[in-house]
Design a protein around this motif. Structure first.
Motif, PDB file in Angstrom:
ATOM      1  N   ARG A  42      70.594  49.488  44.529  1.00 14.88           N
ATOM      2  CA  ARG A  42      70.688  48.956  43.167  1.00 14.88           C
ATOM      3  C   ARG A  42      70.239  50.015  42.183  1.00 14.88           C
ATOM      4  O   ARG A  42      69.468  50.913  42.540  1.00 14.88           O
ATOM      5  CB  ARG A  42      69.734  47.770  42.961  1.00 14.88           C
ATOM      6  N   ILE A  46      58.242  27.438  49.058  1.00 11.28           N
ATOM      7  CA  ILE A  46      59.385  27.363  48.137  1.00 11.28           C
ATOM      8  C   ILE A  46      59.958  28.758  47.878  1.00 11.28           C
ATOM      9  O   ILE A  46      59.347  29.768  48.221  1.00 11.28           O
ATOM     10  CB  ILE A  46      59.026  26.699  46.785  1.00 11.28           C
ATOM     11  N   SER A  62      59.842  31.889  41.442  1.00  8.06           N
ATOM     12  CA  SER A  62      59.592  30.526  41.929  1.00  8.06           C
ATOM     13  C   SER A  62      58.167  30.085  41.621  1.00  8.06           C
ATOM     14  O   SER A  62      57.947  28.910  41.311  1.00  8.06           O
ATOM     15  CB  SER A  62      59.938  30.361  43.411  1.00  8.06           C
ATOM     16  N   GLY A  63      57.199  31.012  41.668  1.00  2.00           N
ATOM     17  CA  GLY A  63      55.817  30.632  41.371  1.00  2.00           C
ATOM     18  C   GLY A  63      55.641  30.211  39.920  1.00  2.00           C
ATOM     19  O   GLY A  63      55.075  29.153  39.623  1.00  2.00           O
ATOM     20  N   GLY A 121      69.600  33.384  44.588  1.00  5.81           N
ATOM     21  CA  GLY A 121      68.167  33.430  44.915  1.00  5.81           C
ATOM     22  C   GLY A 121      67.290  32.867  43.810  1.00  5.81           C
ATOM     23  O   GLY A 121      66.405  32.040  44.059  1.00  5.81           O
TER      24      GLY A 121
HETATM   25  C1  LIG Z   1      58.851  42.463  40.712  1.00  4.23           C
HETATM   26  C2  LIG Z   1      60.061  41.758  41.265  1.00  4.23           C
HETATM   27  C3  LIG Z   1      61.334  42.083  40.767  1.00  4.23           C
HETATM   28  C4  LIG Z   1      62.470  41.449  41.268  1.00  4.23           C
HETATM   29  N1  LIG Z   1      63.688  41.775  40.747  1.00  4.23           N
HETATM   30  C5  LIG Z   1      64.799  41.152  41.173  1.00  4.23           C
HETATM   31  C6  LIG Z   1      66.077  41.436  40.604  1.00  4.23           C
HETATM   32  O1  LIG Z   1      66.175  42.246  39.716  1.00  4.23           O
HETATM   33  N2  LIG Z   1      67.172  40.794  41.071  1.00  4.23           N
HETATM   34  C7  LIG Z   1      67.077  39.850  42.054  1.00  4.23           C
HETATM   35  O2  LIG Z   1      68.102  39.269  42.440  1.00  4.23           O
HETATM   36  N3  LIG Z   1      65.881  39.533  42.599  1.00  4.23           N
HETATM   37  C8  LIG Z   1      64.743  40.170  42.191  1.00  4.23           C
HETATM   38  N4  LIG Z   1      63.518  39.860  42.763  1.00  4.23           N
HETATM   39  C9  LIG Z   1      63.483  38.839  43.813  1.00  4.23           C
HETATM   40  C10 LIG Z   1      63.639  37.457  43.211  1.00  4.23           C
HETATM   41  O3  LIG Z   1      62.576  37.179  42.334  1.00  4.23           O
HETATM   42  C11 LIG Z   1      63.697  36.460  44.318  1.00  4.23           C
HETATM   43  O4  LIG Z   1      64.740  36.745  45.209  1.00  4.23           O
HETATM   44  C12 LIG Z   1      63.952  35.021  43.856  1.00  4.23           C
HETATM   45  O5  LIG Z   1      63.920  34.891  42.476  1.00  4.23           O
HETATM   46  C13 LIG Z   1      62.889  34.109  44.453  1.00  4.23           C
HETATM   47  O6  LIG Z   1      61.658  34.559  44.025  1.00  4.23           O
HETATM   48  P1  LIG Z   1      60.284  34.174  44.676  1.00  4.23           P
HETATM   49  O7  LIG Z   1      59.390  33.902  43.516  1.00  4.23           O
HETATM   50  O8  LIG Z   1      60.435  33.128  45.720  1.00  4.23           O
HETATM   51  O9  LIG Z   1      59.847  35.488  45.465  1.00  4.23           O
HETATM   52  P2  LIG Z   1      59.454  36.919  44.891  1.00  4.23           P
HETATM   53  O10 LIG Z   1      60.190  37.216  43.663  1.00  4.23           O
HETATM   54  O11 LIG Z   1      59.547  37.873  46.013  1.00  4.23           O
HETATM   55  O12 LIG Z   1      57.910  36.758  44.483  1.00  4.23           O
HETATM   56  C14 LIG Z   1      56.845  36.577  45.376  1.00  4.23           C
HETATM   57  C15 LIG Z   1      55.581  36.892  44.607  1.00  4.23           C
HETATM   58  O13 LIG Z   1      54.447  36.509  45.389  1.00  4.23           O
HETATM   59  C16 LIG Z   1      53.443  37.493  45.238  1.00  4.23           C
HETATM   60  N5  LIG Z   1      52.542  37.374  46.393  1.00  4.23           N
HETATM   61  C17 LIG Z   1      52.804  37.654  47.705  1.00  4.23           C
HETATM   62  N6  LIG Z   1      51.733  37.377  48.467  1.00  4.23           N
HETATM   63  C18 LIG Z   1      50.771  36.895  47.636  1.00  4.23           C
HETATM   64  C19 LIG Z   1      49.443  36.419  47.836  1.00  4.23           C
HETATM   65  N7  LIG Z   1      48.897  36.374  49.054  1.00  4.23           N
HETATM   66  N8  LIG Z   1      48.729  35.999  46.752  1.00  4.23           N
HETATM   67  C20 LIG Z   1      49.276  36.029  45.505  1.00  4.23           C
HETATM   68  N9  LIG Z   1      50.532  36.483  45.264  1.00  4.23           N
HETATM   69  C21 LIG Z   1      51.270  36.893  46.310  1.00  4.23           C
HETATM   70  C22 LIG Z   1      54.227  38.798  45.165  1.00  4.23           C
HETATM   71  O14 LIG Z   1      53.476  39.839  44.579  1.00  4.23           O
HETATM   72  C23 LIG Z   1      55.423  38.380  44.302  1.00  4.23           C
HETATM   73  O15 LIG Z   1      55.185  38.537  42.931  1.00  4.23           O
HETATM   74  C24 LIG Z   1      62.350  40.472  42.300  1.00  4.23           C
HETATM   75  C25 LIG Z   1      61.076  40.150  42.794  1.00  4.23           C
HETATM   76  C26 LIG Z   1      59.933  40.772  42.286  1.00  4.23           C
HETATM   77  C27 LIG Z   1      58.558  40.395  42.813  1.00  4.23           C
END
Ligand SMILES: Cc1cc2nc3c(=O)[nH]c(=O)nc-3n(C[C@H](O)[C@H](O)[C@H](O)COP(=O)(O)OP(=O)(O)OC[C@H]3O[C@@H](n4cnc5c(N)ncnc54)[C@H](O)[C@@H]3O)c2cc1C
Length: 380
Positions: free
Chosen positions: A177, A312, A21-22, A326
């Motif tokens: 997984r 988000i 999402s980022g 997700g």
């Molecule tokens: C390395 C990784 C691998 C994943 N692999 C899978 C997968 O194979 N299958 C699947 O279904 N989902 C996976 N996910 C989860 C998936 O990305 C999420 O469920 C979905 O895509 C929403 O992502 P998101 O960006 O909201 O959250 P996330 O993917 O959890 O990412 C959050 C990010 O914020 C960063 N972060 C947290 N706090 C801070 C801070 N204070 N400052 C800067 N950065 C910060 C974390 O390091 C992380 O990279 C994975 C997530 C990660 C981080």
């Protein structure tokens, strides 16, 4: 929210979190002409936690063919269920595309300007002042911005500060997984899973599923892909907490990455697979070097816009993996936020308000769908 800077200055946005999402938000905002920087706390190889994703239209829409970076995908003809008693169900035609977290992340990284993505940078706090926000970022310093986007995941530190009393609700089961390189799979296992999204009923309730995803270097040709599997297993809160103790003795809250699960737990998981699942699923799980774990939770924040901070992706709501939604939700949030922010400055409050209403509705609907699917499929 006070007046944003004059129309001449591009809106300055800081994104906390550089996962789907980022980075997706970074890309959508950059395309919209917004001055956006993404800060990711992880300074290393983030892909070590990644596995497979089903490609949904919202995710595919982030990648414009004209950009020249194509998302590596695999595909299947249809679905089939393997019974725990050894039965092979009939194939139901339902073509689908799959990818991996690593493939999505790598493709987004190709599209987003490198000088705007900062690794090893932890967003610590933000303070409001007359010019907008001052955001303190570990490893970087103070950064001025008009808007802070919390894309910092299911355990979102920013959300915890804004909504300290709200926590994800544990659903009573976990998802194990794993991935196996196709080159390490005996031919009869490859033939069983080839071209099919395969489901497996478990004798003690719950189910498993498997599909091919791009290989470790994102190859999509047969022979070079990876097999991706998920197995939903019931665990009460005490059992979950025990599973979440790492091999170094550290109690984790929600997930274990590859290499963290204790050897005794992995041995028990593999023995249980032999007793509980179709022999082909059991062999696949037995072949897996480092299974990893996610506790299944439900969560939806009651609001996602807090003045100049917006939640988000998983920071805003967490849906069960049965929805395969997700990453699609993260991609949808990213585009919807960009659409809201290209409005004239005077309308941004109003547009963010609408963004929030639609985001809450979408997240809640997907969350409820996940709970229903969990009842129907996981049977735990
Ligand atoms: C390395 C990784 C691998 C994943 N692999 C899978 C997968 O194979 N299958 C699947 O279904 N989902 C996976 N996910 C989860 C998936 O990305 C999420 O469920 C979905 O895509 C929403 O992502 P998101 O960006 O909201 O959250 P996330 O993917 O959890 O990412 C959050 C990010 O914020 C960063 N972060 C947290 N706090 C801070 C801070 N204070 N400052 C800067 N950065 C910060 C974390 O390091 C992380 O990279 C994975 C997530 C990660 C981080």
């Amino acid at each position: 929210m006070g007046a944003l800077p004059s129309a001449e200055a591009p809106l300055r946005v800081v994104v906390s979190g550089g996962s789907i999402s980022g980075l997706g938000t970074g890309l959508a905002l950059h395309r919209a002409g917004i001055d956006v920087h993404v800060f990711e706390q992880d300074g290393g190889a983030m892909h070590s936690a990644g596995a497979g994703l089903v490609v949904q239209p919202e995710l595919a829409a982030l990648f414009h063919p004209s950009d020249g970076a194509h998302l590596p995908t695999t595909s299947c003809r249809g679905r089939r269920t393997l019974g725990f008693d050894g039965e092979f169900g009939a194939l139901q035609r339902m073509p689908q595309q799959f990818t991996s977290w690593a493939a999505v992340h790598a493709t987004l990284m190709k599209l987003f300007p490198g000088e705007r993505y900062h690794r090893g940078a932890t967003v610590e706090r933000s303070t409001r002042n007359e010019q907008g926000l001052q955001i303190d970022i570990g490893g970087v310093g103070a950064v001025a911005a008009d808007l802070l986007v919390a894309a910092d995941g299911a355990q979102s530190p920013l959300r915890r500060r804004l909504l300290p009393d709200l926590n994800p609700h544990y659903a009573g089961y976990v998802a194990w997984r794993g991935t196996v390189p196709e080159r390490d799979m005996p031919q009869d296992i490859t033939d069983t899973f080839a071209d099919v999204f395969t489901f497996g009923d478990a004798r003690s309730g719950g189910h498993a599923l498997a599909y091919f995803i791009p290989g470790e270097n994102l190859e999509t040709t047969p022979g070079e892909r990876q097999m991706n599997w998920v197995w939903y297993v019931g665990a009460n809160a005490a059992e979950r907490d025990d599973l979440l103790v790492t091999r170094d003795g550290i109690q984790r809250r929600a997930s274990l990455r590859r290499g963290m699960a204790r050897q005794s737990v992995i041995t028990e998981l593999k023995a249980r697979a032999i007793a509980d699942l179709h022999p082909m699923f059991a062999r696949l799980i037995t072949l897996t070097a480092e299974p990893f774990l996610q506790a299944i939770v439900d969560f939806a924040a009651p609001r996602t816009v807090f003045g100049r901070t917006v939640l988000i992706g998983d920071a805003a709501s967490i849906v069960r993996p049965h929805t395969a939604g997700g990453a699609a939700k993260a991609a949808r949030d990213a585009q919807a936020l960009a659409d809201a922010l290209v409005a004239p400055r005077s309308m941004i409050d109003q547009r963010l308000d609408r963004f929030q209403r639609e985001q809450l509705h979408y997240g809640q609907t997907l969350l409820e769908y996940g709970v229903q699917l969990g009842r129907r499929w996981a049977r735990l």
